[in-house]
Scaffold this active site. Structure first.
Site, PDB file in Angstrom:
ATOM      1  N   GLU A  24       5.800  30.359  23.683  1.00  0.00           N
ATOM      2  CA  GLU A  24       6.438  29.429  24.726  1.00  0.00           C
ATOM      3  C   GLU A  24       5.569  28.104  24.815  1.00  0.00           C
ATOM      4  OE1 GLU A  24       7.121  33.829  27.140  1.00  0.00           O
ATOM      5  OE2 GLU A  24       5.208  32.650  27.650  1.00  0.00           O
ATOM      6  N   LYS A  40       1.107  25.059  24.621  1.00  0.00           N
ATOM      7  CA  LYS A  40       2.033  25.898  23.651  1.00  0.00           C
ATOM      8  C   LYS A  40       1.397  27.198  23.614  1.00  0.00           C
ATOM      9  CE  LYS A  40       5.122  24.764  21.025  1.00  0.00           C
ATOM     10  NZ  LYS A  40       5.884  24.211  19.891  1.00  0.00           N
ATOM     11  N   ASP A 141       9.514  20.565   9.497  1.00  0.00           N
ATOM     12  CA  ASP A 141      10.628  21.124  10.340  1.00  0.00           C
ATOM     13  C   ASP A 141      11.083  20.297  11.265  1.00  0.00           C
ATOM     14  OD1 ASP A 141      10.663  23.776  12.937  1.00  0.00           O
ATOM     15  OD2 ASP A 141      12.175  23.075  11.426  1.00  0.00           O
ATOM     16  N   LYS A 143      13.536  18.207  13.297  1.00  0.00           N
ATOM     17  CA  LYS A 143      14.689  18.495  13.581  1.00  0.00           C
ATOM     18  C   LYS A 143      15.177  17.827  15.321  1.00  0.00           C
ATOM     19  CE  LYS A 143      13.170  22.776  15.349  1.00  0.00           C
ATOM     20  NZ  LYS A 143      13.287  24.415  15.011  1.00  0.00           N
ATOM     21  N   PRO A 144      16.181  17.682  15.789  1.00  0.00           N
ATOM     22  CA  PRO A 144      16.426  17.019  17.082  1.00  0.00           C
ATOM     23  C   PRO A 144      15.497  17.789  18.163  1.00  0.00           C
ATOM     24  CG  PRO A 144      18.451  17.226  16.065  1.00  0.00           C
ATOM     25  CD  PRO A 144      17.578  18.160  15.299  1.00  0.00           C
ATOM     26  N   ALA A 145      15.188  19.098  18.178  1.00  0.00           N
ATOM     27  CA  ALA A 145      14.478  19.666  19.269  1.00  0.00           C
ATOM     28  C   ALA A 145      12.952  19.086  19.194  1.00  0.00           C
ATOM     29  CB  ALA A 145      14.575  21.268  19.300  1.00  0.00           C
ATOM     30  N   ASN A 146      12.518  18.606  18.022  1.00  0.00           N
ATOM     31  CA  ASN A 146      11.110  18.509  17.878  1.00  0.00           C
ATOM     32  C   ASN A 146      11.023  16.777  17.978  1.00  0.00           C
ATOM     33  OD1 ASN A 146      10.102  20.820  17.362  1.00  0.00           O
ATOM     34  ND2 ASN A 146      10.481  20.930  15.134  1.00  0.00           N
ATOM     35  N   ASP A 159       5.215  19.059  17.370  1.00  0.00           N
ATOM     36  CA  ASP A 159       4.941  20.344  16.245  1.00  0.00           C
ATOM     37  C   ASP A 159       4.419  19.944  14.950  1.00  0.00           C
ATOM     38  OD1 ASP A 159       5.152  22.039  18.469  1.00  0.00           O
ATOM     39  OD2 ASP A 159       7.258  22.738  17.810  1.00  0.00           O
TER      40      ASP A 159
END
Length: 748
Positions: A24, A40, A141, A143-146, A159
């Protein structure tokens, strides 16, 4: 985790702002420093793991947290602290105000982001990756969310340590039963999927997937079945992004396709160099005329249990979250791949400076063959060229040509097809004299085997004429164009599209020979013929009509040029849309014509509206936005509003210097406009500094006898005269006259 919990007597958890496979993310308050942070919290290290594994996990976490904390770059999220509290591993990071790219796409109702924003994000992410890769850090890793887009426009990568931790402790084996998520398959590199060695080039592949999605609205391999996605990454050549969205810049299309190369060695070697390429691409590109080569046939593998190259852990993978909703099915991908086997054209065209733009000629379709055959390697060479790897493409075509010549003979059509492509790659790499020899050889061979009037023979001759134009041998080019035109009219008829394309090129070449009236008349005839054959609003018709207007301007017939540009703008708005780049280009030329006619108030109003439209579409730093703003400054000066003109020109010059560089031609044009404004305001000493700087830059980059350099020296001399420094002015004028004589140019 309980709300309002205090971690290590320092970090007060306030609001849960995210939850993922690894834990989370909370908005928290650092009680010691009185600032808000993001914390985090990783999933608790529970009793389900043996003690040795737990010890390894903790040690790896501390190591990777230290690595992440050591990264200091504006494009990387700052890690302030890390530790363990009641079995929970945690990272304390800066609290970012913004949205990640996945959220931005969702906010945009699954539509792609604006082009200028996409390119800006690409440049910033490449800059951040260049820094982290130089530190020896691979994200693994991406990706758009990172990737976060902050409210002020900055882009941050998130991250780093977590992604490395996930790889090092083996999510693919021992942790798969813990519920910790795998990497998302839509953004995984082929080497990640196959379990091979991973380095910084894997991040570049993932970046290509991200850029593809935010630019087009869909990932490069958008199948609902995870296995199909993985096989797509491994085996399928992606569709060029511009097939989804035509307004994307060509340089961006090429960059993304290079990033998505199947093997690491075929991708860009360095993210820092990638950033420079993107920055240069943002300076703007002129559209190429003629037909573009479509992508080669796309091999699509059928997923199956026995697929080689995919490790066993992929078999039960879920598709994972992607930034937007479901897209095309695997069946649709196969259908599209079939469409890509359509015929390719052997001809090409490049936009030349000013006047009519020559267009490419038609050519044959290669016979299909597997990659191990000469036909397959021939297609691979075409693919390399499409991606901009011209040197490598030339090597492939030379090898295939040698093999074909030995097996089939020097005049076999397949051998000559390879020779044709060698010529094409030579012309694209600046070896124009060698390209001319190659095209001549192909034309002679095709004339012997196919006949002098065969379309493939004529295509080779037309390319030879085009290369002659590149070599400034316009008279020889004119002779070839005229002969090819006569042959095309004889064999195809006067209104065949290939005939009209050749006439278009001939009209362009006439303008280069200074035969402006002849160029105008022929362009007018081609526009009328294309209007009859293709329709008055067809893009090819409007391309030639646009050049008719250009010719009219060079003939100082500005009233006629104005009406023609307006006609083109209206037609393009109706067929392509008001915001299409070609429509906006025609509107820009309307402004030029108004200014030349002394209607500067109308031109000023037009350019201000154009600035608003360009800013909305491409952003305030887009080269075309700045070009329209330059027009605003010029027309303010023509209206004698010199204080406003100087302020506008200075701002545009500063923006161009920042985005394009101090030596870019557009920057120098703006700097000259600044000098002009200073002169009109009587500030000749300041103007002299700018004029001299412009001339010196042009002398270094273009040479002392280039026309633009000589024009800059004349400006310098005029400024010296205004300052009463006549002796120095005379010396500059004499130097310019001597250089003109050396070039064989008569003095003004």
């Amino acid at each position: 985790m309980t709300d309002r919990r205090l971690i290590q007597s320092r970090y007060q958890l306030l609001d849960l702002i995210g939850r993922g496979g690894m834990g989370e993310v909370w908005r928290a308050r650092d009680e010691s420093l009185g600032r808000h942070v993001a914390v985090k919290c990783l999933k608790p290290v529970g009793p389900q793991h043996d003690e040795a594994f737990t010890r390894v996990l903790r040690e790896r976490f501390r190591r990777e947290a230290r690595v992440a904390a050591a990264l200091q770059h504006r494009g990387v999220t700052v890690v302030h602290d890390f530790g363990e509290s009641d079995g929970v591993l945690y990272l304390v990071m800066e609290l970012l105000e913004g949205r990640n790219l996945s959220q931005l796409l969702e906010d945009n109702k699954q539509h792609p982001l604006p082009v200028a924003e996409v390119v800006d994000i690409a440049e910033q992410v490449a800059d951040a990756l260049g820094y982290t890769h130089r530190q020896g850090i691979v994200h693994r890793d991406l990706k758009p969310a990172n990737i976060m887009r902050l409210d002020d426009g900055a882009v941050k990568l998130c991250d780093f340590g977590i992604a490395r931790l996930g790889h090092d402790i083996g999510f693919t084996s021992r942790l798969t039963g813990t519920g910790i998520a795998m990497g998302t398959p839509h953004y995984m590199s082929p080497e990640q999927i196959s379990g091979g060695e991973v380095d910084h080039r894997s991040d570049l592949y993932s970046l290509g997937c991200v850029l593809y999605e935010i630019a087009t609205g869909v990932p490069p391999f958008d199948m609902e079945d995870s296995w199909s996605v993985l096989v797509g990454h491994r085996d399928t050549v992606p569709e060029p992004p511009r097939t989804h969205r035509a307004e994307l810049p060509r340089f961006f299309d090429e960059v993304v396709l290079e990033l998505l190369a199947k093997t690491p060695d075929e991708r860009p070697a360095d993210a820092g160099d990638l950033r420079q390429r993107i920055a240069l691409g943002r300076t703007g590109e002129q559209p190429q005329a003629g037909q573009a080569r479509p992508a080669p046939p796309v091999p699509v593998a059928t997923p199956g249990a026995g697929e080689p190259g995919l490790p066993s852990w992929t078999r039960d993978m879920t598709t994972g979250h992607k930034a937007v909703g479901a897209g095309a099915s695997a069946t649709a991908a196969v259908e599209h791949a079939t469409a890509l086997t359509a015929a390719w054209t052997t001809g090409t065209g490049q936009a030349l400076a000013g006047g009519l733009t020559p267009e490419g000629s038609g050519g044959p379709a290669p016979s299909p063959g597997p990659p191990a055959t000469p036909d397959g390697r021939h297609r691979a060479g075409l693919d390399l060229g499409r991606l901009g790897h011209w040197e490598e493409a030339g090597d492939v075509h030379r090898a295939v040509a040698t093999e074909r010549e030995q097996a089939l003979g020097p005049d076999h059509p397949d051998t000559l097809a390879s020779r044709y492509e060698i010529g094409f790659t030579l012309s694209r790499t600046g070896h124009t004299a060698d390209a001319l020899r190659e095209f001549g050889r192909v034309a002679e061979g095709r004339a012997r085997t196919l006949g002098p009037d065969h379309p493939e023979t004529l295509a080779a001759r037309q390319e030879a004429a085009y290369v002659l134009g590149q070599l400034d041998r316009h008279f020889e080019a004119h002779q070839i164009y005229a002969a090819v035109l006569a042959s095309r009219e004889r064999s195809m008829g006067p209104d065949h599209p290939d005939t009209l394309r050749c006439r278009h090129n001939l009209a362009f070449n006439l303008s280069r020979l200074g035969r402006l009236e002849d160029s105008y008349r022929m362009a007018r005839e081609v526009a009328d013929a294309r209007g009859r054959v293709l329709g008055p609003a067809h893009p090819d018709t409007l391309v030639t009509l646009y050049e008719v207007a250009y010719a009219l301007g060079r003939l100082e017939r500005w009233a006629d040029a104005l009406e023609t540009y307006r006609e083109v703008a209206r037609a393009r708005a109706g067929t392509l849309g008001a915001d299409h780049p070609d429509t906006l280009s025609a509107r820009y030329e309307v402004g030029i014509s108004l200014g030349r006619l002394g209607r500067s108030a109308e031109a000023l109003e037009l350019y201000r509206t154009l600035v608003e439209d360009r800013t909305r579409i491409g952003g305030p730093l887009d080269p075309e936005t700045l070009r329209a703003r330059h027009g605003v400054g010029v027309n303010l000066g023509r209206l004698s509003r010199w204080d406003e003109a100087l302020a506008e020109s200075r701002e545009v010059c500063a923006l161009r210097e920042r985005t394009l560089g101090p030596g870019h031609p557009d920057t120098l044009v703006s700097r000259r406009e600044v000098a002009v404004g200073l002169g009109w305001l009587g500030r000749w000493t300041d103007a002299l500094g700018d004029y001299r700087a412009i001339a010196e830059i042009r002398e270094r980059t273009l040479g002392p006898d280039h026309p633009d350099t000589l024009a800059g020296r004349n400006d310098e001399a005029h400024c010296l005269e205004q300052l009463g420094r006549g002796t120095e002015a005379v010396a500059v004028h004499r130097r310019v006259a001597d250089l003109r004589r050396q070039r064989g140019v008569p003095p003004h």
